[in-house]
Design an enzyme around this catalytic site. Structure first.
Site, mmCIF file in Angstrom:
data_model
loop_
_atom_site.group_PDB
_atom_site.id
_atom_site.type_symbol
_atom_site.label_atom_id
_atom_site.label_comp_id
_atom_site.label_asym_id
_atom_site.label_seq_id
_atom_site.Cartn_x
_atom_site.Cartn_y
_atom_site.Cartn_z
ATOM 1 N N HIS A 188 0.818 -1.219 0.000
ATOM 2 C CA HIS A 188 0.000 0.000 0.000
ATOM 3 C C HIS A 188 0.848 1.264 0.000
ATOM 4 C CE1 HIS A 188 0.441 -0.075 4.516
ATOM 5 N NE2 HIS A 188 0.381 1.225 4.360
ATOM 6 N N GLU A 206 19.345 7.292 7.108
ATOM 7 C CA GLU A 206 18.704 8.330 7.925
ATOM 8 C C GLU A 206 18.554 7.878 9.374
ATOM 9 O OE1 GLU A 206 18.334 11.282 8.809
ATOM 10 O OE2 GLU A 206 17.101 11.977 7.124
ATOM 11 N N ASP A 214 23.853 13.082 10.820
ATOM 12 C CA ASP A 214 23.378 12.811 12.176
ATOM 13 C C ASP A 214 24.564 12.617 13.104
ATOM 14 O OD1 ASP A 214 20.673 12.813 11.416
ATOM 15 O OD2 ASP A 214 20.825 10.745 10.730
ATOM 16 N N ASP A 250 0.027 -7.567 1.571
ATOM 17 C CA ASP A 250 0.522 -6.189 1.634
ATOM 18 C C ASP A 250 2.049 -6.210 1.706
ATOM 19 O OD1 ASP A 250 0.532 -3.477 1.737
ATOM 20 O OD2 ASP A 250 -0.343 -3.296 3.742
ATOM 21 N N SER A 348 4.281 2.707 8.276
ATOM 22 C CA SER A 348 3.899 1.749 7.247
ATOM 23 C C SER A 348 5.096 1.275 6.449
ATOM 24 C CB SER A 348 2.904 2.380 6.278
ATOM 25 O OG SER A 348 1.595 2.158 6.684
#
Length: 403
Positions: A188, A206, A214, A250, A348
């Site tokens: 999705h 990241e 960072d 999914d 997600s």
């Protein structure tokens, strides 16, 4: 009727304390699951307002305030329990991803073949197994993780998916590096995006989206990570069983336009359940970790990668928790149900991880699930999140990878 609509709209605009839900998101009111729906499309509420009369009495005002769940453009939305008659344009119950209201019916399927839906298929002899690195899922930290920010380099397999929209660049989904070329994420996050979102890249390395590079302090010494890399996408493969109306299959793969640099400490692969033993391992009752940059208990998206420890429950318990509104399949996992701890918006496509034995390489983090759906009101006690069970999709994953 026109006068009634204006009155209700004005009241909701005055009273609304939005939870930033979107059309089709699941919501909860008085213990009942509903769908966040434009007010004027929720027949039961409009009928109730009409019966209440004009001016709207105080008890009706309070109910409308309780039911509000956001705006679609300038139109107020309510948690509509009997939403079947409203024919919402969005897939209900998806927890974490903002899906456009108009579908372009995007079907980015290439070389996709359905996975076995009865039991996991052993992949020890799969010709593409060698594409998955054995040096993966290294556990650098032995500290208990439970809803806390992660340390630099603790989960170097975590990536962010970048989208273009009318509101500018958005980071709505996550994923995991499973080798130098491939990202594992949720279907999705890549399929049926409509005309409001366009997937345009993957961010590697990241940790804190507020700064680059960072850095963090340890023993009065500052350590910094390499700068992040924004990598374009060469190919997207979504499972053909996934649709906007479906809550299964999914899972998706993204092939990068250039390989991740695994010589950097900020980019490494996460292990997958490649053996039958790992695939059939009973996880019910165990505490697994889910990670992402999703919404925190303060209601804001976290700028720093977070990880939370969640109990895994059986599919039967999970279906019961949702009171039969969804039927959880064996190809899914459920975790959570603990108040204040959950995957949430922005998580997600991210991983549900539980350590497993990788032979002579010892115990490693193994990805067991992909964040799929649940209540938009994350961390609500008694309602677990639902994850794609990777054990059932290992053959599909390997079938759709290439060197």
């Amino acid at each position: 009727m026109f006068k009634l609509m204006i009155t209700v709209t004005v009241i909701l605009q005055l009273l609304l304390q939005t939870e930033c839900l979107y059309v089709g998101d699941s919501c909860l009111t008085d213990g009942e699951l509903g769908i966040c729906t434009p007010l004027l499309q929720c027949g039961p509420i409009i009928d109730e307002v009409r019966r209440a009369g004009n001016p709207i009495p105080p008890h009706m005002r309070m109910k409308l305030q309780k039911l509000t769940c956001g705006y679609q453009f300038n139109d107020p939305m309510v948690c509509c329990v009997s939403a079947s008659s409203t024919e919402p344009t969005e897939r209900p119950s998806t927890q974490n991803f903002i899906i456009g209201s108009d579908s372009d019916n995007v079907e980015p399927y290439t070389r996709a073949t359905p996975g076995n839906q009865n039991e996991p298929i052993g992949v020890e002899t799969h010709p593409n197994l060698g594409l998955l690195p054995i040096q993966c899922g290294n556990i650098d930290s032995d500290r208990l993780i439970g809803g806390t920010r992660t340390q630099l380099f603790e989960m170097p397999w975590m990536v962010l998916l970048s989208y273009e929209s009318a509101r500018g660049s958005q980071l709505n989904c996550g994923g995991t590096l499973i080798n130098e070329w491939y990202i594992l994420t949720a279907a999705h996050c890549v399929a049926f995006l409509g005309n409001r979102l366009q997937l345009n890249g993957v961010i590697l390395g990241e940790h804190d989206i507020r700064q680059d590079p960072d850095c963090e302090m340890s023993d009065d010494t500052e350590f910094c990570a390499p700068k992040i890399e924004n990598v374009s996408i060469a190919e997207v493969v979504a499972h053909p069983g996934y649709t906007r109306q479906s809550l299964v299959d999914d899972v998706a793969l993204i092939r990068l336009a250039k390989p991740a640099n695994f010589t950097l400490p900020s980019m490494k692969a996460l292990c997958l359940p490649i053996t039958k033993k790992l695939q059939l391992e009973t996880l019910q009752g165990q505490n697994a970790n889910v990670a992402g940059w999703g919404v925190t208990e303060e209601g804001l998206q976290s700028p720093v990668l977070q990880s939370v420890e969640l109990p895994i429950m059986s599919t039967e318990e999970c279906t019961k928790a949702y009171r039969g509104s969804i039927q959880v399949k064996e190809t899914q996992l459920c975790a959570g149900g603990v108040k204040g701890k959950d995957s949430c918006a922005g998580d997600s496509g991210g991983p549900l991880m539980f350590p497993g034995s990788y032979g002579k390489y010892g115990v490693r983090y193994v990805q067991r699930g992909i964040v799929s759906f649940g209540l938009k009101m994350c961390g609500l006690g008694g309602y677990p999140g639902v994850y794609t069970n990777i054990a059932y999709y290992m053959k599909w994953i390997l079938d759709n990878m290439h060197s």
